[in-house]
Structure formats: C-alpha cells, structure tokens
Design an enzyme around this catalytic site. Structure first.
Site, PDB file in Angstrom:
ATOM      1  N   ARG A  66     -38.847  -3.400  35.264  1.00 55.67           N
ATOM      2  CA  ARG A  66     -37.697  -4.259  34.993  1.00 55.67           C
ATOM      3  C   ARG A  66     -37.026  -4.646  36.292  1.00 55.67           C
ATOM      4  O   ARG A  66     -36.735  -3.799  37.126  1.00 55.67           O
ATOM      5  CB  ARG A  66     -36.699  -3.551  34.066  1.00 55.67           C
ATOM      6  CG  ARG A  66     -37.296  -3.214  32.710  1.00 55.67           C
ATOM      7  CD  ARG A  66     -36.371  -2.407  31.838  1.00 55.67           C
ATOM      8  NE  ARG A  66     -37.067  -1.945  30.653  1.00 55.67           N
ATOM      9  CZ  ARG A  66     -36.562  -1.102  29.753  1.00 55.67           C
ATOM     10  NH1 ARG A  66     -35.332  -0.645  29.907  1.00 55.67           N
ATOM     11  NH2 ARG A  66     -37.269  -0.719  28.715  1.00 55.67           N
ATOM     12  N   SER A 169     -36.095  -4.606  27.034  1.00 52.34           N
ATOM     13  CA  SER A 169     -35.545  -3.779  25.966  1.00 52.34           C
ATOM     14  C   SER A 169     -34.075  -4.082  25.698  1.00 52.34           C
ATOM     15  O   SER A 169     -33.718  -5.190  25.313  1.00 52.34           O
ATOM     16  CB  SER A 169     -35.767  -2.302  26.297  1.00 52.34           C
ATOM     17  OG  SER A 169     -35.390  -1.479  25.203  1.00 52.34           O
ATOM     18  N   HIS A 170     -33.214  -3.111  25.925  1.00 57.77           N
ATOM     19  CA  HIS A 170     -31.795  -3.210  25.603  1.00 57.77           C
ATOM     20  C   HIS A 170     -30.971  -3.778  26.753  1.00 57.77           C
ATOM     21  O   HIS A 170     -29.746  -3.844  26.659  1.00 57.77           O
ATOM     22  CB  HIS A 170     -31.256  -1.825  25.243  1.00 57.77           C
ATOM     23  CG  HIS A 170     -31.500  -0.803  26.321  1.00 57.77           C
ATOM     24  ND1 HIS A 170     -32.763  -0.353  26.622  1.00 57.77           N
ATOM     25  CD2 HIS A 170     -30.662  -0.173  27.172  1.00 57.77           C
ATOM     26  CE1 HIS A 170     -32.682   0.527  27.614  1.00 57.77           C
ATOM     27  NE2 HIS A 170     -31.421   0.648  27.965  1.00 57.77           N
ATOM     28  N   ASP A 350     -31.936  -3.392  19.056  1.00 57.82           N
ATOM     29  CA  ASP A 350     -31.743  -3.883  20.419  1.00 57.82           C
ATOM     30  C   ASP A 350     -32.577  -5.136  20.669  1.00 57.82           C
ATOM     31  O   ASP A 350     -33.107  -5.753  19.741  1.00 57.82           O
ATOM     32  CB  ASP A 350     -32.069  -2.785  21.433  1.00 57.82           C
ATOM     33  CG  ASP A 350     -33.542  -2.426  21.447  1.00 57.82           C
ATOM     34  OD1 ASP A 350     -34.216  -2.603  20.413  1.00 57.82           O
ATOM     35  OD2 ASP A 350     -34.036  -1.955  22.488  1.00 57.82           O
ATOM     36  N   ASP A 352     -35.567  -5.789  21.875  1.00 57.47           N
ATOM     37  CA  ASP A 352     -36.965  -5.883  21.432  1.00 57.47           C
ATOM     38  C   ASP A 352     -37.212  -5.195  20.098  1.00 57.47           C
ATOM     39  O   ASP A 352     -38.356  -5.009  19.693  1.00 57.47           O
ATOM     40  CB  ASP A 352     -37.918  -5.352  22.507  1.00 57.47           C
ATOM     41  CG  ASP A 352     -37.748  -3.869  22.774  1.00 57.47           C
ATOM     42  OD1 ASP A 352     -36.624  -3.351  22.620  1.00 57.47           O
ATOM     43  OD2 ASP A 352     -38.734  -3.212  23.166  1.00 57.47           O
ATOM     44  N   ASP A 354     -36.782  -2.087  18.938  1.00 54.66           N
ATOM     45  CA  ASP A 354     -37.289  -0.723  18.757  1.00 54.66           C
ATOM     46  C   ASP A 354     -36.184   0.334  18.641  1.00 54.66           C
ATOM     47  O   ASP A 354     -36.439   1.440  18.183  1.00 54.66           O
ATOM     48  CB  ASP A 354     -38.280  -0.347  19.863  1.00 54.66           C
ATOM     49  CG  ASP A 354     -37.686  -0.348  21.256  1.00 54.66           C
ATOM     50  OD1 ASP A 354     -36.530  -0.775  21.429  1.00 54.66           O
ATOM     51  OD2 ASP A 354     -38.397   0.083  22.196  1.00 54.66           O
ATOM     52  N   ARG A 355     -34.960   0.016  19.037  1.00 53.45           N
ATOM     53  CA  ARG A 355     -33.864   0.978  18.930  1.00 53.45           C
ATOM     54  C   ARG A 355     -33.022   0.688  17.690  1.00 53.45           C
ATOM     55  O   ARG A 355     -33.089  -0.388  17.115  1.00 53.45           O
ATOM     56  CB  ARG A 355     -32.990   0.944  20.180  1.00 53.45           C
ATOM     57  CG  ARG A 355     -33.749   1.289  21.438  1.00 53.45           C
ATOM     58  CD  ARG A 355     -32.842   1.399  22.648  1.00 53.45           C
ATOM     59  NE  ARG A 355     -33.640   1.646  23.842  1.00 53.45           N
ATOM     60  CZ  ARG A 355     -33.261   2.411  24.856  1.00 53.45           C
ATOM     61  NH1 ARG A 355     -32.081   2.999  24.840  1.00 53.45           N
ATOM     62  NH2 ARG A 355     -34.056   2.590  25.901  1.00 53.45           N
ATOM     63  N   THR A 419     -37.687  12.306  28.608  1.00 54.71           N
ATOM     64  CA  THR A 419     -37.326  11.003  28.056  1.00 54.71           C
ATOM     65  C   THR A 419     -38.454  10.006  28.311  1.00 54.71           C
ATOM     66  O   THR A 419     -39.027   9.957  29.388  1.00 54.71           O
ATOM     67  CB  THR A 419     -36.025  10.506  28.688  1.00 54.71           C
ATOM     68  OG1 THR A 419     -34.971  11.415  28.359  1.00 54.71           O
ATOM     69  CG2 THR A 419     -35.674   9.121  28.201  1.00 54.71           C
ATOM     70  N   SER A 448     -31.093   8.097  22.852  1.00 52.48           N
ATOM     71  CA  SER A 448     -30.802   6.726  23.257  1.00 52.48           C
ATOM     72  C   SER A 448     -31.122   5.732  22.142  1.00 52.48           C
ATOM     73  O   SER A 448     -31.618   4.641  22.388  1.00 52.48           O
ATOM     74  CB  SER A 448     -31.567   6.373  24.537  1.00 52.48           C
ATOM     75  OG  SER A 448     -32.945   6.633  24.386  1.00 52.48           O
ATOM     76  N   LYS A 459     -41.069   3.564  19.202  1.00 54.81           N
ATOM     77  CA  LYS A 459     -39.917   3.743  18.339  1.00 54.81           C
ATOM     78  C   LYS A 459     -39.739   2.473  17.529  1.00 54.81           C
ATOM     79  O   LYS A 459     -40.221   1.414  17.906  1.00 54.81           O
ATOM     80  CB  LYS A 459     -38.664   4.091  19.134  1.00 54.81           C
ATOM     81  CG  LYS A 459     -38.372   3.255  20.364  1.00 54.81           C
ATOM     82  CD  LYS A 459     -37.159   3.813  21.085  1.00 54.81           C
ATOM     83  CE  LYS A 459     -36.971   3.290  22.486  1.00 54.81           C
ATOM     84  NZ  LYS A 459     -37.970   3.690  23.459  1.00 54.81           N
TER      85      LYS A 459
END
Length: 643
Positions: A66, A169-170, A350, A352, A354-355, A419, A448, A459
């Site tokens: 990222r 992601s987020h 989020d 993408d 997944d959260r 993690t 998270s 996830k």
C-alpha cells in the site's frame, strides 16, 4: 498448488460431501456458461519488453503493498514504471513458485477505489504479454476480496491459479490517498511471507517488464461473457462478480429460513457499505436473495473516493451507522433513544468488503466478542452444525481472550496467531495443502473487525452479518408472533453472564513518525521485556506491571517461525484482577507508522458488565501510556481513533 486429478475426482463424485469437501475447488454451478459477445477485432497488438530500473520500498505488508496513489501513478519520475515493476515482479515470483511454468489463469479485480480502472488496464496488458492464457475481470472491475477468494477456489473447478486484488482495504481512497495491490494464491489465500519476501527481492533486481501495445482499453462494463483477445495466446473474459461467492454463502447458511425470518414483524437490518466493494454484494444477498427492502442499505454504491469517507467499519468512521443504532461515540447505549424504534441488527463493511462491524439496538458488539459469540452459537449456522461444530478456531494475538474461554468450555482446539489473515490460512488448509490434521470447519477472527471461516480463505464481512442473522433466527425460534424479538443485546448480555466479559478497546495513533514509533517499541523491549518489570515507576493508580514479553509464533502446520509480532505488558489491579496491554506497529498504512495499543481486562462481576469499555479501561490506558513514554517520544497527546 492445485489438487491432483484423483483428489479433484474424489471431490466431484462423492455422494455426500463433508463441510470440508463443500468448499474445495470444484466446478461452479454454471461451469457450462458459454462465452458471449466475442470481440470482433483481429489481434493487432504486439508484445514488447520495456527497460526499467528497480525501485526501493516494494516490500508488501500484512496484506499487500500500500502506497499513496500518486506513487503507483508515477507522478514523480523517481517512481517511473512503479505499477509495471511491481506486477512484473509479482508475476515472476508466481512463475518461480510454479516450478518455472507460466501461470495460465488469473483473476484481476479491485475494490473500485481511485485509479482502479486505469491500473487494471495496465495489469491485463502485462499479464497478456507474459503469456497468461486466461485473464478474468469482473463486470465493472469491482469485486469484494471475499468474492475473489471464492472465485479462485470454485470457478471452473478451481482453474484460476491466483488473483491480483487492487485494494488498500479500509484505507481512504482518492487523490492524495491510498492505493494497494495484494496477491491471492491458488487456494484463494493471501500470499504468504515466502512469496512476498521473494517478490520484494525480485523487485530489487528487475531490469525490464513486458506489456502489450496497439490495443484499445478493455470495456470493463461489457456484458458478462464478453472476451477480448489481447494476443494470440491471451484472452480477457468479463465474469459475473457474484456467482461463486453467492454459491459459497448458500452452502454456509439456510437462505430459505433466513428469508422467512426477515419477514418477521419487528425484524429489520441496516447495512452500511461505506461506498466500498461490499455494497453491491450486500444488495445482491440481502435485497435480491433474502427479500429485505432497499431501505436496509446505506452507502452501498461504490465510489472512487468512498464518498470522501474513511471506509473502516469502526465506531469512529462508521459514526452515522453507530448513531442510527442508538449508540454513543464510545459504543455505549444512548439511553435517550427508544430501542424499539431502532433496527434489530446493524452492520458495516470496509472498502473491499472483508471487514465488519456488528451492532444491535443500543448494543455495540466488539469484534472479539462477536467471534466468541459465533463460536458459542455454532448450532445456529449450518456450515458448522452439519459437521457437529467447528474443528478448530483461532484469533489474532491482540484480540481478546473471549474466544479462548468459549473454546475451552466447548472443547475446541484454539490458536493464537500473529495479525494477518495469511496465518489462519495454514490452519484452515492444514489438510488441503499439507496433508495434515483437518481443522475444518474452521472459525477465525481479528480484533480489527475481521471474521470468517474456511468457506473461503479471507475474512468476510457479509458472512459475519449472515452469521448474526442466523444466531438471532435461532434465538427467536420460541418467540411467539407479536412478542418482542430476542435482541442482539439479549444474546450478548446472556453470553457475558455465562462466560464473563472481556472489556476491550484499541487506541490507534496514525501517521506517527516511523523513527519515533520504533524508538518507543525499543524502549518497551529494553526496559520491560529484557529488563526488570519490578523497576517500573509507580504512578499511584494501583495498577502494577507484572510481566512483559514479545510475541513470537511457530506455525503448527508448516513449522515456520515469525518473530516480533507484538509487545505484551501484563498488569494486576489492586484487587487482584488481571489485565494486559499490547503494543504493535501496523503494517496496513501507506505513510509513517500506526501505533496500535490494545487494552483488555476480564470482569466476571455481572454488575459491572454494563460499563462502557473505554471508561472501564481508561486508567489502564493511562498507566501504559505513561510507562512507554508515548507523549515524550511521539508527541502524541491523544490517539487518532479509539474503537
């Protein structure tokens, strides 16, 4: 790695599949779908090799690489060919891991953020020039990360050998914000450290990349089945982004019963897509499949800048949803709001998809509690109940021990990992990839806001929402028509009464100077982990530092070792209650360092269970912040986010 022919045949022709078999790579339900709308043009493009130079800093973190989007766009000449270098290095690494044979089928998809469409065009050209035979791109270019994992595992018998996922992601999107790329391997799992380390090393050696010129951009909005012949050997096909993912969810949950439950008077749901990739999938499942009204969706239209919001489903960034669920900013119940007027279930995902954030009317469910509750209520979820329950569960080390308590009581093997979802991947694929003990069906999660199972290797935010719908459906089996439904708050408070409450919250200090952040971590190592904790200065709070350690992990499946995964400070209150604080530097940011401080205190006394976690943990936070000299070393007086 792929199944042998014998292994695939066994999966395909078994009369009764176990829960494990149901999610092994196999033909999709519409594998005979014909390609349509073939590009009428003959192939006029040519493959070329372009000289380039290595660029420093292409080492992926816990979930891909990222950077600020301008780095990927190579606005500065120092980053010329940045995207091209990374993708060529990624593909070279994948080929090396495939015994030198070219990867012939790859999915390319993204979360819809700024620069998503432009990057996809460049990536497809590089893949084609390198000889990738089949390149699958979802209609519109947008696909949630869980859906990519499902498609890798299931499409055409598990034909895709990997997936290039364009997501940060987020993290925020848009000009001046973040862009990222991660790679998922042949079982749909995030690339492991062996792959990402090799990719980084390759990026430091690269001298050229291949691409295709003389071909117009692919129409990402073309009909499903449309194909584009980029070279004589390489074809791009527009695919349905929902198909395989929806099939996996229908294997996990009883959609017919959920559809009936959704009709019950008094039940409602509010789903915040945060303008990310998960929004269209929520509409496809909740509205089109389960019959819920369109009004149950908020911010479910993907936008390149996520509507200028930060697409991280926590109490701070999902504040609109939090308020609509009758909650204060700290997650406590807003007693001035009539809970009878609120949605039964609230959720957010989020960027993408997944959260997840889970809430009930006037009740915020921490991710750690959500994981423990799903484990304790596995009978509600067909994916687990068909197999007699989970055969293994896992949490990231910084997550609370709420899962451990349930797993011990229910005699389920439980693991604490570093993690990063890739560490769960080995456990859930222990038999599939390594021929070892089968832990599936498997349940896992991170503090998270990540929850999932072995139905895919990521996830899955929407999976968690359907799990909670299933729990509520089961809890209300005996509830008579017209009577108040058993609520999320009822389920949670009963769980705490049975197992005790693990008060938990996280402080995030974002974009801290990296040197200052590392200096603080070194102080903890030197003074407390390697030093004598009895020398810790007393601040009069009565909270005593009793132990310190640095978490390391030996993978029980492949034996690999991972070090420096978090610094743990253990405390004891004056009344003998235990607590802990974990410090970690996050690997998901694009600039500076994010210091995460995780706070946990176990409380058995039910009279204290109604307290707000941030209030309950404030004195512990102050004690830890003072010990590590947060203000003195970083200049930060307050965290960026408390969740």
């Amino acid at each position: 790695m792929k199944f042998s022919i014998l292994a695939i045949s066994a999966c395909l022709f078994a009369r009764q599949s176990t829960c494990t078999d149901a999610f092994a790579p196999k033909p999709s339900f519409t594998a005979g779908h014909q390609k349509a709308n073939l590009s009428p043009r003959s192939v006029t493009a040519t493959s070329i090799e372009v000289p380039t130079k290595p660029i420093e800093g292409m080492k992926p973190g816990t979930s891909g690489l990222r950077k600020k989007v301008e780095v990927w766009q190579a606005i500065d000449d120092s980053n010329k060919n940045y995207l091209e270098n990374f993708i060529q290095s990624l593909l070279d690494t994948a080929v090396a891991k495939n015994e030198g044979k070219q990867i012939d089928t790859i999915i390319v998809a993204g979360d819809g953020r700024y620069y998503n469409k432009e990057a996809m065009q460049i990536i497809c050209r590089i893949l084609a020039a390198n000889g990738v035979k089949d390149i699958y791109v979802p209609k519109g270019g947008i696909m949630s990360t869980p859906a990519v994992s499902a498609a890798i595992r299931l499409r055409e018998g598990g034909k895709p050998q990997g997936g290039v996922v364009l997501t940060a992601s987020h993290n925020p999107g848009g000009p001046g914000e973040d862009f990222g790329i991660k790679y998922n391997e042949g079982f749909g799992q995030p690339a492991g450290e062996d792959f990402t380390d090799a990719l980084w090393e390759r990026s430091l050696e690269i001298q050229s990349f291949k691409t295709v010129e003389g071909f117009d951009d692919i129409n990402l909005d073309a009909s499903v089945g449309t194909t584009y012949q980029l070279t004589d050997a390489s074809t791009v096909t527009i695919i349905d982004p929902f198909r395989e993912y929806l099939s996996t969810l229908k294997e996990c949950f009883d959609f017919d019963s959920l559809k009936e439950f959704a009709k019950r008077p008094g039940f409602s749901i509010l789903y915040d897509g945060m303008h990310g990739a998960g929004g269209p999938f929520a509409r496809r499942v909740l509205v089109e499949e389960l019959g819920l009204p369109e009004s149950c969706l908020m911010r479910c239209d993907p936008r390149p800048d996520f509507g200028k919001c930060h697409p991280d489903p926590n109490l701070t960034y999902a504040s609109d949803l939090v308020k609509k669920m009758g909650l204060n900013a700290d997650g406590s119940s807003n007693e001035s709001v009539d809970s009878a007027t609120l949605p039964t279930l609230g959720a957010a995902n989020d960027g993408d998809g997944d959260r997840n954030l889970i809430a009930g009317a006037g009740c915020f469910v921490t991710p750690s509690d959500s994981l423990a509750l799903i484990c304790d209520n596995w009978e509600s979820i067909p994916h687990f109940s068909k197999a007699g329950g989970p055969k293994g569960v896992a949490r990231s080390m910084p997550s609370s021990a709420a899962l451990d308590v349930v797993a011990e009581a229910r005699d389920i093997p439980c693991f604490s990992t570093p993690t990063g979802w890739k560490f769960f991947g080995n456990l859930m694929s222990s038999k599939e990839m390594f021929g070892k003990r089968d832990y599936t069906p498997f349940l896992c999660g991170e503090e998270s806001f990540g929850t999932g199972s072995d139905h895919i290797r990521e996830k899955d935010g929407l999976w968690a929402v359907l799990a909670w719908m299933s729990i509520l459906m089961k809890a209300n089996e005996a509830t008579e028509d017209g009577a108040p439904l058993v609520s999320v708050k009822d389920v949670v408070t009963r769980h705490w009464a049975k197992y005790g409450r693990h008060f938990y919250c996280r402080y995030d200090y974002e974009a801290v100077d990296s040197g200052a952040a590392n200096k603080m971590m070194d102080l903890i190592r030197e003074q407390y982990v390697s030093g004598d904790v009895s020398n810790a200065k007393d601040d009069g709070s009565g909270i005593k530092l009793v132990a310190a350690e640095e978490f390391g992990y030996t993978d029980p499946v492949d034996g690999s070792e991972t070090s420096k995964q978090g610094l743990i400070l253990s405390f004891e209150y004056a009344n003998g209650d235990s607590a802990r604080v974990v410090f970690r530097l996050s690997g998901t940011g694009s600039a500076g360092a994010t210091i995460r401080m995780y706070l946990e205190k176990y409380e058995k006394d039910t009279t204290n269970h109604g307290e707000a976690a941030p209030n309950m943990l404030k004195s512990l936070a102050d004690r830890a912040i003072g010990l590590v000299q947060m203000l003195e070393l970083t200049g930060r007086e307050e965290p960026t986010v408390i969740t």
